[in-house]
Scaffold this motif. Structure first.
Motif, PDB file in Angstrom:
ATOM      1  N   PHE A 132     -32.012  88.731  -2.412  1.00 48.82           N
ATOM      2  CA  PHE A 132     -32.945  87.523  -1.334  1.00 48.82           C
ATOM      3  C   PHE A 132     -33.634  86.896  -2.497  1.00 48.82           C
ATOM      4  N   PHE A 133     -33.853  86.663  -3.603  1.00 46.91           N
ATOM      5  CA  PHE A 133     -34.542  85.807  -4.707  1.00 46.91           C
ATOM      6  C   PHE A 133     -33.440  85.066  -4.715  1.00 46.91           C
ATOM      7  N   VAL A 134     -32.221  85.526  -5.128  1.00 43.63           N
ATOM      8  CA  VAL A 134     -31.346  84.170  -5.299  1.00 43.63           C
ATOM      9  C   VAL A 134     -31.092  83.250  -4.500  1.00 43.63           C
ATOM     10  N   ILE A 135     -30.830  83.917  -3.264  1.00 41.54           N
ATOM     11  CA  ILE A 135     -30.629  82.464  -2.197  1.00 41.54           C
ATOM     12  C   ILE A 135     -31.836  82.117  -2.361  1.00 41.54           C
ATOM     13  N   PHE A 136     -32.999  82.753  -1.476  1.00 45.52           N
ATOM     14  CA  PHE A 136     -34.302  81.892  -1.863  1.00 45.52           C
ATOM     15  C   PHE A 136     -34.452  80.540  -2.998  1.00 45.52           C
ATOM     16  N   PHE A 137     -34.282  80.875  -3.692  1.00 45.47           N
ATOM     17  CA  PHE A 137     -34.313  79.958  -5.233  1.00 45.47           C
ATOM     18  C   PHE A 137     -33.609  78.903  -4.767  1.00 45.47           C
ATOM     19  N   MET A 138     -31.973  79.597  -4.986  1.00 42.64           N
ATOM     20  CA  MET A 138     -31.475  78.913  -4.429  1.00 42.64           C
ATOM     21  C   MET A 138     -31.581  77.034  -2.861  1.00 42.64           C
ATOM     22  N   ILE A 139     -31.635  77.838  -1.759  1.00 39.39           N
ATOM     23  CA  ILE A 139     -31.648  77.209  -0.857  1.00 39.39           C
ATOM     24  C   ILE A 139     -33.103  76.358  -1.046  1.00 39.39           C
ATOM     25  N   SER A 140     -33.781  77.178  -1.657  1.00 43.00           N
ATOM     26  CA  SER A 140     -35.976  75.710  -1.526  1.00 43.00           C
ATOM     27  C   SER A 140     -35.177  74.555  -2.765  1.00 43.00           C
ATOM     28  N   VAL A 141     -34.265  75.085  -4.283  1.00 38.52           N
ATOM     29  CA  VAL A 141     -34.191  74.172  -4.731  1.00 38.52           C
ATOM     30  C   VAL A 141     -33.445  73.251  -3.976  1.00 38.52           C
ATOM     31  N   ILE A 142     -32.643  73.208  -3.676  1.00 37.91           N
ATOM     32  CA  ILE A 142     -31.694  72.120  -2.304  1.00 37.91           C
ATOM     33  C   ILE A 142     -32.864  71.369  -1.441  1.00 37.91           C
ATOM     34  N   VAL A 143     -32.961  72.566  -0.914  1.00 37.68           N
ATOM     35  CA  VAL A 143     -34.422  71.585   0.424  1.00 37.68           C
ATOM     36  C   VAL A 143     -35.847  70.639  -0.078  1.00 37.68           C
TER      37      VAL A 143
END
Length: 75
Positions: free
Chosen positions: A47-58
């Motif tokens: 969850f934290f990895v996916i959240f971090f990746m999407i947040s950085v991109i968006v």
């Protein structure tokens, strides 16, 4: 009056990213491993990895690229 630390638009983006991350992490963990005894820990990590990746991109990369292209095009 105090100015809000986080704008309403940013709160909405983060909430949508949070929901998408929860769903993706759950689907990934359940499909890949099922429900073993260490499900929660592994789910939390994904969850934290996916959240971090999407947040950085968006929130970071897309606006920066948009700004750079607009500056280069002279708009």
């Amino acid at each position: 009056m105090k100015k809000a630390l986080i704008s309403t638009q940013l709160k909405t983006k983060l909430l949508v990213i949070l929901i998408i991350s929860i769903l993706l992490a759950s689907a990934l963990e359940l499909y890949t491993f099922g429900i073993p005894s260490d499900f929660f820990g592994r789910w939390l990590n994904s969850f934290f990895v996916i959240f971090f990746m999407i947040s950085v991109i968006v929130i970071g990369i897309v606006p920066a690229v948009s700004y750079a292209v607009n500056k280069a095009a002279g708009r």
